[in-house]
Structures are given as C-alpha cells and as structure tokens.
Scaffold this active site. Structure first.
Site, PDB file in Angstrom:
ATOM      1  CE  LYS A 101      35.392   2.856  58.534  1.00  0.00           C
ATOM      2  NZ  LYS A 101      35.399   1.671  59.415  1.00  0.00           N
ATOM      3  CE1 TYR A 111      38.240   4.359  56.949  1.00  0.00           C
ATOM      4  CE2 TYR A 111      37.406   6.572  57.384  1.00  0.00           C
ATOM      5  CZ  TYR A 111      37.881   5.350  57.837  1.00  0.00           C
ATOM      6  OH  TYR A 111      37.975   5.122  59.197  1.00  0.00           O
ATOM      7  CG  ASN A 160      38.093  -2.548  64.897  1.00  0.00           C
ATOM      8  OD1 ASN A 160      38.024  -1.341  65.144  1.00  0.00           O
ATOM      9  ND2 ASN A 160      39.255  -3.164  64.686  1.00  0.00           N
ATOM     10  CB  ALA A 202      31.414   5.359  49.772  1.00  0.00           C
TER      11      ALA A 202
HETATM   12  P1  NDP Z   1      44.717  -0.012  62.296  1.00  0.00           P
HETATM   13  O1  NDP Z   1      45.235   0.238  60.924  1.00  0.00           O
HETATM   14  O2  NDP Z   1      45.541   0.353  63.474  1.00  0.00           O
HETATM   15  O3  NDP Z   1      44.325  -1.583  62.434  1.00  0.00           O
HETATM   16  C1  NDP Z   1      43.478  -2.157  61.489  1.00  0.00           C
HETATM   17  C2  NDP Z   1      43.170  -3.584  61.895  1.00  0.00           C
HETATM   18  O4  NDP Z   1      42.293  -4.137  60.901  1.00  0.00           O
HETATM   19  C3  NDP Z   1      44.408  -4.460  61.930  1.00  0.00           C
HETATM   20  O5  NDP Z   1      44.315  -5.366  62.994  1.00  0.00           O
HETATM   21  C4  NDP Z   1      44.348  -5.224  60.599  1.00  0.00           C
HETATM   22  O6  NDP Z   1      44.900  -6.521  60.615  1.00  0.00           O
HETATM   23  C5  NDP Z   1      42.857  -5.340  60.410  1.00  0.00           C
HETATM   24  N1  NDP Z   1      42.524  -5.504  58.987  1.00  0.00           N
HETATM   25  C6  NDP Z   1      42.724  -4.630  57.982  1.00  0.00           C
HETATM   26  N2  NDP Z   1      42.300  -5.153  56.818  1.00  0.00           N
HETATM   27  C7  NDP Z   1      41.825  -6.388  57.111  1.00  0.00           C
HETATM   28  C8  NDP Z   1      41.258  -7.417  56.335  1.00  0.00           C
HETATM   29  N3  NDP Z   1      41.076  -7.305  55.010  1.00  0.00           N
HETATM   30  N4  NDP Z   1      40.898  -8.577  56.951  1.00  0.00           N
HETATM   31  C9  NDP Z   1      41.072  -8.725  58.291  1.00  0.00           C
HETATM   32  N5  NDP Z   1      41.594  -7.768  59.082  1.00  0.00           N
HETATM   33  C10 NDP Z   1      41.965  -6.623  58.495  1.00  0.00           C
HETATM   34  O7  NDP Z   1      43.283   0.699  62.341  1.00  0.00           O
HETATM   35  P2  NDP Z   1      42.513   1.411  63.554  1.00  0.00           P
HETATM   36  O8  NDP Z   1      42.631   0.595  64.775  1.00  0.00           O
HETATM   37  O9  NDP Z   1      42.877   2.829  63.560  1.00  0.00           O
HETATM   38  O10 NDP Z   1      41.011   1.349  62.994  1.00  0.00           O
HETATM   39  C11 NDP Z   1      40.097   0.339  63.363  1.00  0.00           C
HETATM   40  C12 NDP Z   1      38.723   0.690  62.811  1.00  0.00           C
HETATM   41  O11 NDP Z   1      38.319   1.956  63.316  1.00  0.00           O
HETATM   42  C13 NDP Z   1      38.697   0.810  61.287  1.00  0.00           C
HETATM   43  O12 NDP Z   1      37.481   0.304  60.790  1.00  0.00           O
HETATM   44  C14 NDP Z   1      38.770   2.300  61.066  1.00  0.00           C
HETATM   45  O13 NDP Z   1      38.199   2.681  59.845  1.00  0.00           O
HETATM   46  C15 NDP Z   1      37.972   2.809  62.249  1.00  0.00           C
HETATM   47  N6  NDP Z   1      38.260   4.191  62.589  1.00  0.00           N
HETATM   48  C16 NDP Z   1      39.533   4.569  62.942  1.00  0.00           C
HETATM   49  C17 NDP Z   1      39.777   5.884  63.254  1.00  0.00           C
HETATM   50  C18 NDP Z   1      41.144   6.369  63.648  1.00  0.00           C
HETATM   51  O14 NDP Z   1      41.314   7.588  63.783  1.00  0.00           O
HETATM   52  N7  NDP Z   1      42.135   5.509  63.851  1.00  0.00           N
HETATM   53  C19 NDP Z   1      38.714   6.894  63.205  1.00  0.00           C
HETATM   54  C20 NDP Z   1      37.423   6.377  62.842  1.00  0.00           C
HETATM   55  C21 NDP Z   1      37.219   5.070  62.547  1.00  0.00           C
HETATM   56  P3  NDP Z   1      46.496  -6.801  60.822  1.00  0.00           P
HETATM   57  O15 NDP Z   1      46.877  -6.236  62.152  1.00  0.00           O
HETATM   58  O16 NDP Z   1      46.576  -8.295  60.823  1.00  0.00           O
HETATM   59  O17 NDP Z   1      47.166  -6.123  59.687  1.00  0.00           O
END
Ligand code: NDP
Length: 247
Positions: free
Chosen positions: A159, A155, A90, A157
């Site tokens: 996904k 992004y 995720n 690419a």
């Molecule tokens: P958030 O920005 O709220 O949270 C992202 C999470 O990913 C955080 O816990 C962060 O860690 C962790 N993270 C980011 N980079 C890394 C890394 N390099 N290594 C380890 N952990 C990492 O994102 P969302 O909850 O909104 O999104 C979650 C997923 O869902 C993503 O893949 C996003 O692309 C996808 N998504 C989201 C949508 C939306 O509208 N929100 C729509 C479609 C898809 P930390 O908390 O420690 O910083």
C-alpha cells in the site's frame, strides 16, 4: 449524471468497496467494466448494474497479478466499450503474519495483487487514455501504507508502494491531462475486516475519532469526486477517508 458517456474500469468490483465504487459510478452514468478474480462475483455486479440500465456493464474475470492476462482483458474492454476514461485499481488481499513467520508465498501474493495488479492495469489502459488526452486513475491504498501495522508488513509495503507509484505516475501522465490519485481508507465494513474478532473491532473503533468504521459507499463517494470534472486540478494526492485516524 457526472459520468455520462464515460467508461470506468473497476478492479475487485465483485464485492466490498469495489462493488460500491462500480455501483456509484454507474448510478452517475458511467458504463462499467466489472473486473474480479471470480467470474461469479464480476457477473453479479455487472448484472445488478444492467438491471437498472441495460447493457451498461460487462464482467471480466482475471487475476490482476497476471500481466499477460490483464493486457488481454484490457484489449477486450477497449473492444467492448471503445474507450476507458476512469481506472480504479481496487483489487486487494491480505495475508497477515508477523514478519518472522511470513512465508515468501504470502509476501509475493500480496505484492503481486495489490501493487503489481495496479501496474498491470495501468499498462493495459494508459495508451488509450493518452490518445484521448483525458483520464482518471485512482488507486485504492490504505492508511496502513502510511502508518504501518504489526503483522502486515507485506500489506503495508504494497500500500505504501501504491502511494509512490501514484505520485510517479501522476508526474508521468500530467502532460496528457490524466490525473492519478490514491485513496487511503481506514477501516471499512467488508469481508476483509469481518474476519477481525469483535474485541479487535471494538479496539479499532475506539481509536477512530469518528467512532465507527466506514461503509463502502463512503469510499465510493471519494472515488466519484476524484473521478469527476470537479477534481480536474488534483493529481498525485493521497486522500485519507478514515474517520480521522491519520491527521
Ligand atoms: P474484499 O475482500 O471485500 O474484496 C476484494 C475484491 O478484490 C474482491 O472483489 C476480489 O475478487 C478482488 N480480488 C482479490 N484478489 C484479486 C485478484 N488477484 N485479481 C482480481 N481481483 C481480485 O476487500 P475490500 O472491499 O475490503 O477491499 C478493497 C480494497 O480496499 C483493497 O485493495 C483493500 O486493500 C483496500 N482497503 C480496504 C480496507 C477495509 O477496511 N476493508 C481498508 C483500507 C484499504 P472476488 O470477489 O472475485 O474474490
């Protein structure tokens, strides 16, 4: 308690959708490896889960894009829990810019985290799942990987790449009774989307047939379904959880 006795690894469990997924799987009995970039956020989610059921979650801080570090975390998780039944890739980031101005650094950061991060974690747990002859891998893609979005070439690419990765991996692992599916969320209320201006958010809501953004728990519910025994005959699929944007 559909996941009693099972272990789930959830990346990006510190906040947003990943947090909701970890809590949902834990509420249904799974033990959770809460993986995040920062130890603070990984710990926060693990502590919340442990406050309801002692010793059922552990925190691991790692950059999912770092292959060697992820293999080590995978070994720690297997040592701590003895097995991995569910992997939810995720963790994800955005670094938006029109392609003409996008820096190679931002391109690499998004591809490394969103796409290579999933590959890294699959390599870390796949042998254990193969030995168990059982496993569920769920990759969190996005509708942007299907329909595209100006300003998000990196992004989109990453996904879209996750969707190809999901289908190929599903074919590789089917004979081992491991299913691999992707979820493509639409717009979800998290830190990632709170950065959007109110005007953009209003515009988006008007384009969504259900007329609202999703809550993280609505994505977690779809993950729980695909991770459950009820989804045993579903593999290589992309489930859009998007209020009807893609149809
Ligand atoms: P958030 O920005 O709220 O949270 C992202 C999470 O990913 C955080 O816990 C962060 O860690 C962790 N993270 C980011 N980079 C890394 C890394 N390099 N290594 C380890 N952990 C990492 O994102 P969302 O909850 O909104 O999104 C979650 C997923 O869902 C993503 O893949 C996003 O692309 C996808 N998504 C989201 C949508 C939306 O509208 N929100 C729509 C479609 C898809 P930390 O908390 O420690 O910083």
């Amino acid at each position: 308690m559909r996941f009693e006795g099972q272990t789930a690894v959830v990346t990006g469990a510190g906040r947003g959708i990943g947090h909701a997924i970890a809590v949902r799987l834990a509420n249904e009995g799974a033990r959770i490896a809460s993986v995040s970039r920062t130890s603070d956020n990984a710990e926060k989610t693990a502590a919340e889960i442990n406050s309801k059921r002692a010793d059922s979650a552990r925190a691991y801080a790692v950059d999912v894009g770092d292959h060697a570090a992820v293999q080590k975390i995978g070994e720690s998780i297997l040592r701590d829990f003895g097995r991995v039944d569910i992997l939810v890739n995720n963790a994800g980031i955005t670094r938006d810019a029109f392609s003409v101005r996008m820096s190679p650094t931002d391109w690499d950061a998004v591809l490394n985290t969103n796409l290579k991060g999933a590959f890294n974690f699959v390599q870390a747990v796949q042998r254990a799942m193969t030995r168990q002859r059982n496993g569920r891998i769920i990759n969190i893609s996005s509708i942007i990987g299907i329909i595209g979005n100006a300003g998000q070439t990196n992004y989109a690419a990453s996904k879209a790449g996750l969707i190809g990765f999901t289908k190929s991996l599903a074919r590789e692992l089917a004979s081992r009774n491991i299913t691999v599916n992707a979820i493509a969320p639409g717009y979800v209320a998290t830190d990632m989307t709170s950065a959007l201006t109110e005007d953009v958010q209003k515009f988006l809501q008007e384009k969504i047939p259900l007329k609202r953004v999703a809550q993280p728990e609505e994505i977690a519910a779809a993950v729980a379904f695909l991770a459950s025994a009820e989804a045993s005959y579903i593999t290589g699929q992309v489930l859009c959880v998007d209020g009807g944007i893609v149809m």
